[in-house]
Design a protein around this motif. Structure first.
Motif, PDB file in Angstrom:
ATOM      1  N   ALA A  58     -14.474   8.446 -12.232  1.00 44.02           N
ATOM      2  CA  ALA A  58     -14.514   9.534 -11.262  1.00 44.02           C
ATOM      3  C   ALA A  58     -14.451   8.993  -9.842  1.00 44.02           C
ATOM      4  N   HIS A  59     -13.998   9.872  -8.935  1.00 43.53           N
ATOM      5  CA  HIS A  59     -13.934   9.598  -7.499  1.00 43.53           C
ATOM      6  C   HIS A  59     -15.078  10.341  -6.799  1.00 43.53           C
ATOM      7  N   SER A  60     -15.335   9.968  -5.571  1.00 41.13           N
ATOM      8  CA  SER A  60     -16.345  10.668  -4.773  1.00 41.13           C
ATOM      9  C   SER A  60     -16.006  12.144  -4.628  1.00 41.13           C
ATOM     10  N   ASP A  61     -14.724  12.441  -4.447  1.00 44.52           N
ATOM     11  CA  ASP A  61     -14.316  13.839  -4.286  1.00 44.52           C
ATOM     12  C   ASP A  61     -14.487  14.647  -5.564  1.00 44.52           C
ATOM     13  N   ASP A  62     -14.454  13.983  -6.724  1.00 43.60           N
ATOM     14  CA  ASP A  62     -14.664  14.714  -7.978  1.00 43.60           C
ATOM     15  C   ASP A  62     -16.047  15.355  -7.992  1.00 43.60           C
ATOM     16  N   LEU A  63     -17.037  14.624  -7.489  1.00 41.26           N
ATOM     17  CA  LEU A  63     -18.386  15.186  -7.412  1.00 41.26           C
ATOM     18  C   LEU A  63     -18.435  16.317  -6.388  1.00 41.26           C
ATOM     19  N   LEU A  64     -17.740  16.143  -5.265  1.00 40.23           N
ATOM     20  CA  LEU A  64     -17.691  17.193  -4.245  1.00 40.23           C
ATOM     21  C   LEU A  64     -17.113  18.479  -4.817  1.00 40.23           C
ATOM     22  N   TYR A  65     -16.007  18.380  -5.558  1.00 34.11           N
ATOM     23  CA  TYR A  65     -15.359  19.568  -6.100  1.00 34.11           C
ATOM     24  C   TYR A  65     -16.253  20.275  -7.112  1.00 34.11           C
ATOM     25  N   VAL A  66     -17.044  19.507  -7.871  1.00 34.76           N
ATOM     26  CA  VAL A  66     -17.984  20.125  -8.799  1.00 34.76           C
ATOM     27  C   VAL A  66     -19.042  20.903  -8.028  1.00 34.76           C
ATOM     28  N   PHE A  67     -19.556  20.345  -6.940  1.00 35.99           N
ATOM     29  CA  PHE A  67     -20.535  21.061  -6.131  1.00 35.99           C
ATOM     30  C   PHE A  67     -19.916  22.315  -5.509  1.00 35.99           C
ATOM     31  N   HIS A  68     -18.639  22.223  -5.066  1.00 34.58           N
ATOM     32  CA  HIS A  68     -17.941  23.423  -4.584  1.00 34.58           C
ATOM     33  C   HIS A  68     -17.943  24.500  -5.657  1.00 34.58           C
ATOM     34  N   GLU A  69     -17.584  24.080  -6.846  1.00 33.74           N
ATOM     35  CA  GLU A  69     -17.413  25.014  -7.960  1.00 33.74           C
ATOM     36  C   GLU A  69     -18.735  25.669  -8.358  1.00 33.74           C
ATOM     37  N   VAL A  70     -19.788  24.888  -8.453  1.00 29.49           N
ATOM     38  CA  VAL A  70     -21.069  25.400  -8.946  1.00 29.49           C
ATOM     39  C   VAL A  70     -21.786  26.212  -7.881  1.00 29.49           C
ATOM     40  N   THR A  71     -21.808  25.707  -6.645  1.00 31.86           N
ATOM     41  CA  THR A  71     -22.595  26.375  -5.598  1.00 31.86           C
ATOM     42  C   THR A  71     -21.810  27.434  -4.840  1.00 31.86           C
ATOM     43  N   GLY A  72     -20.478  27.325  -4.848  1.00 34.37           N
ATOM     44  CA  GLY A  72     -19.670  28.232  -4.056  1.00 34.37           C
ATOM     45  C   GLY A  72     -19.699  27.929  -2.572  1.00 34.37           C
ATOM     46  N   ARG A  73     -20.279  26.798  -2.210  1.00 30.18           N
ATOM     47  CA  ARG A  73     -20.442  26.460  -0.796  1.00 30.18           C
ATOM     48  C   ARG A  73     -19.458  25.376  -0.384  1.00 30.18           C
ATOM     49  N   ASP A  74     -19.050  25.431   0.863  1.00 28.80           N
ATOM     50  CA  ASP A  74     -18.200  24.387   1.430  1.00 28.80           C
ATOM     51  C   ASP A  74     -19.084  23.229   1.865  1.00 28.80           C
ATOM     52  N   LEU A  75     -19.047  22.152   1.088  1.00 30.04           N
ATOM     53  CA  LEU A  75     -19.877  20.987   1.393  1.00 30.04           C
ATOM     54  C   LEU A  75     -19.041  19.802   1.860  1.00 30.04           C
ATOM     55  N   GLN A  76     -17.787  20.065   2.232  1.00 27.88           N
ATOM     56  CA  GLN A  76     -16.935  18.996   2.736  1.00 27.88           C
ATOM     57  C   GLN A  76     -17.585  18.319   3.937  1.00 27.88           C
ATOM     58  N   TRP A  77     -18.201  19.124   4.799  1.00 28.90           N
ATOM     59  CA  TRP A  77     -18.857  18.558   5.987  1.00 28.90           C
ATOM     60  C   TRP A  77     -19.952  17.583   5.595  1.00 28.90           C
ATOM     61  N   PHE A  78     -20.687  17.874   4.522  1.00 29.67           N
ATOM     62  CA  PHE A  78     -21.778  16.995   4.105  1.00 29.67           C
ATOM     63  C   PHE A  78     -21.225  15.657   3.623  1.00 29.67           C
ATOM     64  N   TRP A  79     -20.140  15.715   2.819  1.00 31.02           N
ATOM     65  CA  TRP A  79     -19.498  14.477   2.365  1.00 31.02           C
ATOM     66  C   TRP A  79     -18.949  13.681   3.559  1.00 31.02           C
ATOM     67  N   ASP A  80     -18.269  14.391   4.479  1.00 27.51           N
ATOM     68  CA  ASP A  80     -17.698  13.710   5.647  1.00 27.51           C
ATOM     69  C   ASP A  80     -18.785  13.073   6.508  1.00 27.51           C
ATOM     70  N   GLN A  81     -19.888  13.763   6.639  1.00 26.95           N
ATOM     71  CA  GLN A  81     -20.960  13.294   7.515  1.00 26.95           C
ATOM     72  C   GLN A  81     -21.726  12.134   6.904  1.00 26.95           C
ATOM     73  N   TRP A  82     -22.058  12.242   5.606  1.00 24.35           N
ATOM     74  CA  TRP A  82     -22.977  11.276   5.015  1.00 24.35           C
ATOM     75  C   TRP A  82     -22.316  10.231   4.138  1.00 24.35           C
ATOM     76  N   PHE A  83     -21.333  10.617   3.337  1.00 22.97           N
ATOM     77  CA  PHE A  83     -20.729   9.666   2.406  1.00 22.97           C
ATOM     78  C   PHE A  83     -19.489   8.986   2.995  1.00 22.97           C
ATOM     79  N   TYR A  84     -18.714   9.727   3.794  1.00 22.11           N
ATOM     80  CA  TYR A  84     -17.506   9.159   4.391  1.00 22.11           C
ATOM     81  C   TYR A  84     -17.696   8.777   5.857  1.00 22.11           C
ATOM     82  N   GLY A  85     -18.837   9.121   6.432  1.00 23.30           N
ATOM     83  CA  GLY A  85     -19.124   8.803   7.827  1.00 23.30           C
ATOM     84  C   GLY A  85     -20.246   7.797   7.948  1.00 23.30           C
ATOM     85  N   SER A  86     -20.453   7.302   9.143  1.00 19.49           N
ATOM     86  CA  SER A  86     -21.438   6.241   9.360  1.00 19.49           C
ATOM     87  C   SER A  86     -22.592   6.742  10.201  1.00 19.49           C
ATOM     88  N   GLY A  87     -23.633   5.900  10.276  1.00 22.28           N
ATOM     89  CA  GLY A  87     -24.736   6.149  11.180  1.00 22.28           C
ATOM     90  C   GLY A  87     -25.838   7.023  10.604  1.00 22.28           C
TER      91      GLY A  87
END
Length: 803
Positions: A431-460
Motif C-alpha cells: 500500500a501507499h500513503s494515499d491508499d490510507l488517505l482514500y480509505v479515510f475519505h471513504e469511511v469518514t466522508g471528510r476531506d483529509l487531504q490537508w491533514f496528510w499534506d500538513q503532517w505526513f507530506y509536510g515538515s515541521g
C-alpha cells in the motif's frame, strides 16, 4: 555554466512557490519508488545447514516465480558474495554469472505468466543478515546462538532472491542443526526429525509476506506454550526464555495475551498468521526488536524478572512488534517512502499500551517525551514523515503522535473503522500513503487531504504561545483566547498549521471543555461569559497530546496547576511556571493519592525535595516508585546530615532499582562504611541486572581503588555479558590504563563482533596498549583468528586497529 543556471532556476521555482502558498521543495527521495521487477515470486523453499564455527551457510534455495508483464530472458537475484555451486531452471542447468552483489541468470525466453522454478545450491559467509554469536569464544562463556535480521535489505547476504519489500511470497524454511539447540522460524512447524546428532526443523509460512520478515533463531532455550482464546478462535503463544533466567518468562511476557486482545478488539481484524505467535530473545541484537512474521526477535537486554521488571522490561516493545503483525506484515508499504505505515502505527499502539497499563497521565508523559525527540529533528532539516530518510524520530515518534491527533480529529469509531477497511482491503498486499488517505475519505466522508499534506507530506511542527483576558464591551462580557504560532523548522518557517484541540475552562460558575480551531499566525477566539462570572483558569490542549511546543505559559501556568482536572497538566504547568519554589507549593499535590502522579511531582520539584518539610512529606508515602523519585533528587551531602538508619530503611524493598540507589547514596555519604553496606544492601547478581552491577563496581573502585575492585570491573568485559556492558567496562579500563594478558585476549576477540560499539571500545583499548610490549601479544592473538574467522571479519579487525 549550464549546471549553475539549472540550480538558479530550481531555486527560483521553490522561492516562487513559497511566496505564493508557503509550500517549499522537500529534498528528493531516491527511494520514492522501489526497483522495477520483471518476475513475481510465489514461494521460497530454503534448506540450509549453518556452519556456526566458520560463520557460513550451505544452502539450497528453490524459488518459484512467473514473469510479470513481458517475456523474460534474464533474471537478477540479490546474493552478496555467494559461492554458487549450481543453478537449475525447471530442473535443467542454466547459464549464470556470479557477481559480488548478485547472480545474473540467462534462461531461454520465459513467457508471461509461465510458472517456473529455480534451484540454487550455494555457500554464503554473511557479513549481515545472519549473525553467529559465541561459537568462536575462547572462554566458552558466551551464549551460542544464530539469529537473523533482514530489514531493510540484509537477507541478500544469505538468501538468493529478489530482496525488496514490494514482492511478497510464501516461505518454507528447513534447517539442519545440532540437536542440543532449538531452531525457531516463521509459521507452522511441520516436523522436527532427529537425524543422527542433528534435528531437521521444517517450518511453513503459507501466507504471503515480505522476504525481509523471514527469521531464524537458534539457541539454548526453554519454550513456554499457552493458549489465547477470543471469540471462539484459539492462538498458541510460544514464548522462549533462557534456562538460566528463572521466572523470566512470566515477567517478560506478562502482557502478551492482553495486548493481542486489545489489538483484535480495536482493529476488528483477527490475528492473520498461521501457526503459533512466537517471541524469542537473542544476544546483542542490533536493534531493540524485529517484527518477523509471527516470530518476533528481541534484544536480551529487554528480558526482565522479579528484580528488574519495574526498571527495564519488554512490555512497550511487545505491543509495538505485535502491532506490526498487521501494520507492516499484513499490509506492507510499497516502498521505503511509505515506511511510516509500518512504524508510525506500531508506535501509535505502543503509546496506547502505556495508557492501557499505567493510565492517562503516563500516556501524556510519554507523548511529551516523544515530542522532545521530535523537536531535535525538526530543527535540523525539512524532511516529512513520508520520506525514506525521515529518520526514527519522525517514522516512529512523530508519526505515532500524529496518528493520535488524527484519531482525536475524526473520532474513535471512524478512526478504527478506517483502519479495519484499510487492513482488509490491502491484506497480504502493498500500500501507499494515499491508499490510507482514500480509505479515510471513504469511511469518514471528510476531506483529509490537508491533514496528510500538513503532517505526513509536510515538515515541521508548531510552536505556540497562548494568553487570555476577559473583555467587557457594549455587546457584553467575553473571554478572549489569543493563539500565536510559528513553525519550529527554519527552512519552512512560513508554513502555518491547522490545529484542532480542546480548551479546558474553569470559572466561578462552571467547568467546560470547548473545541477550538487555530490556523493562522495569530488567532483570537471569543467565548461569551456571564457578567458576574470570574475566569479562574484556561488550559489549552488538556493532556498536552497535540504535537505542539507550548511556550510562555507563565500567565496561565499556576492557574492550571491549581484548577485543572488533568493530573498531568498540573505537573506540566508547574514545570513551566518559572517560579521560585516555596514550601507552600506542597498544597498543589498534598491530597494526591496516585503514586505515579506523586512520582512526577517529585521529579518536578527536583533538588528542592531536600527541604526538610518537603522531604518529610515524600518520606511518608508508602510507594517504592515515589521513594525512588524522591531519592534521585538527594545526594551524599544530604545523607551525611541524616541518620544512617533512615536511608537503610529504603533498602527494605524487593525493588532492586531502589536498593541500588540506596546503596550508591550510602557509600557516597559514608565511603568508610562501604563493606558494611555491601553486606546489608545486597544487590542480586542476576543476568537482568548487568548494567546496575557494573555501575556499582565502578563506583566502588572510585571509592576504594583495590585490586579486587578492578578485577571485578574487568570481569564485565568477558563474553558472558551483553555487548553494551562489555564496551562500557572496556572504556573504563582504558581510562585507568589497566593491562592484563587476559583482557587483551578478550579485546582481540571482540574486534570480530558484528555490533559497532563493542569492537570500537576493544580497538580503543588495544591501540593504547599496543604502544607498549603488548603489541606482539595482540598480533599473536589476531593470527589465531585468521584461521577461524571469515575474510570480512579479519579485514574489519585490522581496519579498526589502523583507524
Amino acid at each position: 555554466m549550464r549546471k549553475n543556471q539549472l540550480i538558479i532556476f530550481l531555486w527560483l521555482m521553490c522561492w516562487i512557490a513559497r511566496s505564493q502558498d508557503y509550500h517549499i521543495c522537500h529534498p528528493k527521495d531516491v527511494r520514492y519508488s522501489p526497483r522495477e521487477r520483471y518476475i513475481d515470486m510465489h514461494h521460497l523453499k530454503l534448506e540450509i545447514e549453518p556452519n556456526a564455527i566458520k560463520g557460513e551457510v550451505n544452502g539450497l534455495a528453490i524459488l518459484s516465480f512467473t514473469p510479470l508483464w513481458r517475456e523474460v530472458d534474464s533474471i537478477w537475484l540479490d546474493a552478496v558474495k555467494f559461492d554458487v555451486h549450481s543453478i537449475k531452471l525447471n530442473g535443467k542447468p542454466v547459464r549464470f554469472i556470479n557477481a559480488d552483489s548478485g547472480i545474473a541468470i540467462f534462461p531461454h525466453t520465459l513467457g508471461r505468466k509461465e510458472a517456473n522454478y529455480l534451484e540454487i545450491k550455494y555457500r554464503a559467509t554473511p557479513e549481515k543478515g545472519m549473525y553467529f554469536t559465541g561459537w568462536d569464544d575462547p572462554t566458552g562463556r558466551g551464549r551460542k546462538q544464530i539469529w537473523t535480521q533482514g530489514q531493510g535489505i540484509d537477507h541478500r547476504h544469505w538468501i538468493p532472491y529478489y530482496d525488496e519489500q514490494h514482492d511478497k511470497l510464501t516461505t518454507e524454511i528447513v534447517v539442519y542443526f545440532d540437536s542440543r539447540y532449538k531452531v525457531v522460524s516463521n509459521g507452522i512447524l511441520l516436523s522436527a526429525d532427529t537425524i543422527r546428532d542433528k534435528i531437521k526443523w521444517h517450518y511453513l509460512q503459507n501466507k504471503p509476506h515480505p522476504g525481509y520478515l523471514i527469521m531464524i533463531a537458534v539457541g539454548d532455550y526453554n519454550m513456554y506454550s499457552s493458549l489465547y482464546e477470543n471469540e471462539g478462535r484459539q492462538l498458541e503463544f510460544q514464548e522462549y526464555m533462557y534456562p538460566d533466567v528463572p521466572g523470566g518468562e512470566t515477567s517478560t511476557y506478562r502482557y502478551s495475551r492482553f495486548f493481542m486482545q486489545k489489538l483484535e478488539e480495536l482493529l476488528k481484524v483477527p490475528y492473520p498468521w498461521p501457526g503459533p505467535y512466537r517471541q524469542v530473545p537473542v544476544a546483542d541484537f542490533i536493534y531493540g526488536a524485529m517484527e518477523n512474521t509471527g516470530a518476533v526477535i528481541f534484544a536480551e537486554s529487554l528480558i526482565s524478572d522479579q528484580y528488574s521488571e519495574s526498571n527495564v522490561n519488554y512490555h512497550q516493545v511487545n505491543a509495538h512488534e505485535m502491532a506490526h503483525q498487521w501494520f507492516g506484515n499484513l499490509v506492507t508499504a510499497w516502498s521505503a517512502r511509505h515506511h511510516w505505515l509500518h512504524e508510525s502505527f506500531a508506535t501509535y499502539f505502543d503509546l496506547l499500551s502505556i495508557q492501557w497499563l499505567s493510565g492517562d497521565h503516563a500516556f501524556s508523559n510519554k507523548i511529551r517525551e516523544s515530542i522532545h525527540l521530535i523537536k531535535a529533528h525538526e530543527v535540523k532539516d525539512n524532511l516529512p514523515i513520508a520520506h525514506s530518510k525521515a529518520g526514527n524520530a519522525r517514522h516512529y515518534q512523530k508519526g505515532g503522535v500524529v496518528l493520535h491527533m488524527l484519531r482525536n480529529l475524526v473520532g474513535d469509531e471512524a478512526f478504527y473503522k478506517s483502519l479495519q477497511v484499510f487492513l482488509e482491503r490491502y491484506q497480504f498486499r502493498n500500500a501507499h500513503s494515499d491508499d490510507l488517505l482514500y480509505v479515510f475519505h471513504e469511511v469518514t466522508g471528510r476531506d483529509l487531504q490537508w491533514f496528510w499534506d500538513q503532517w505526513f507530506y509536510g515538515s515541521g511542527m508548531p510552536v505556540m504561545t497562548f494568553s487570555h483576558r476577559v473583555v467587557a464591551d457594549t455587546k457584553g462580557k467575553h473571554l478572549a483566547l489569543y493563539f500565536n504560532q510559528k513553525n519550529i523548522n527554519r527552512i519552512d518557517s512560513k508554513k502555518l498549521f491547522r490545529l484542532h484541540f480542546d480548551v479546558e475552562i474553569v470559572s466561578s460558575k462552571r467547568r467546560i471543555i470547548t473545541p477550538v480551531t487555530v490556523s493562522n499566525a495569530s488567532d483570537t477566539i471569543r467565548i461569551f461569559v456571564d457578567k458576574d462570572e470570574d475566569i479562574w483558569m484556561v488550559n489549552p490542549d488538556p493532556g498536552k497530546r497535540q504535537l505542539i511546543e507550548w511556550v510562555n505559559l507563565n500567565e496561565n501556568a499556576l492557574a492550571i496547576t491549581k484548577h485543572s482536572e488533568n493530573a498531568f497538566d498540573r505537573v506540566f504547568a508547574y514545570q513551566h511556571a518559572q517560579k521560585v519554589f516555596k514550601v507552600s507549593d506542597l498544597e498543589f499535590f498534598r491530597d494526591e493519592k496516585d503514586s505515579d502522579i506523586l512520582a512526577m511531582w517529585a521529579k518536578a520539584i527536583g533538588k528542592n525535595i531536600m527541604n526538610p518539610i518537603v522531604w518529610n512529606f515524600f518520606n511518608k508515602v508508602e510507594s517504592d516508585k515515589v521513594k525512588f523519585a524522591a531519592l534521585v533528587n538527594t545526594d551524599g551531602n544530604f545523607w551525611r546530615l541524616r541518620s544512617e538508619g533512615e536511608l537503610l530503611e529504603f533498602a527494605n524493598s524487593h525493588e532492586c532499582q531502589l536498593k541500588f540507589l540506596v546503596y550508591l547514596l550510602a557509600i557516597s555519604a559514608r565511603p568508610e562504611r562501604l563493606e558494611f553496606y555491601k553486606k546489608v544492601i545486597q544487590i542480586p547478581e542476576k543476568f537482568t541486572l548487568q548494567k546496575m552491577r557494573l555501575l556499582i563496581a565502578i563506583t566502588e573502585y572510585n571509592i576504594n581503588k583495590s585490586n579486587e575492585n578492578i578485577r571485578n570491573i574487568a570481569s564485565f568485559a568477558s563474553t558472558e555479558f551483553r555487548g553494551a556492558i562489555r564496551a562500557e567496562a572496556m572504556e573504563f579500563l582504558t581510562s585507568i590504563d589497566y593491562r592484563t594478558d587476559e583482557l587483551i585476549n578478550i579485546c582481540v576477540h571482540a574486534l570480530g563482533h558484528y555490533d559497532r560499539t563493542l569492537p570500537l571500545a576493544a580497538a580503543g583499548y588495544l591501540k593504547k596498549v599496543a604502544e607498549t610490549q603488548y603489541k606482539e601479544l595482540i598480533q599473536k592473538e589476531l593470527k589465531k583468528y585468521e584461521k577461524i574467522w571469515p575474510e570480512w571479519k579479519i579485514k574489519k579487525a585490522y581496519r579498526l586497529l589502523e583507524a
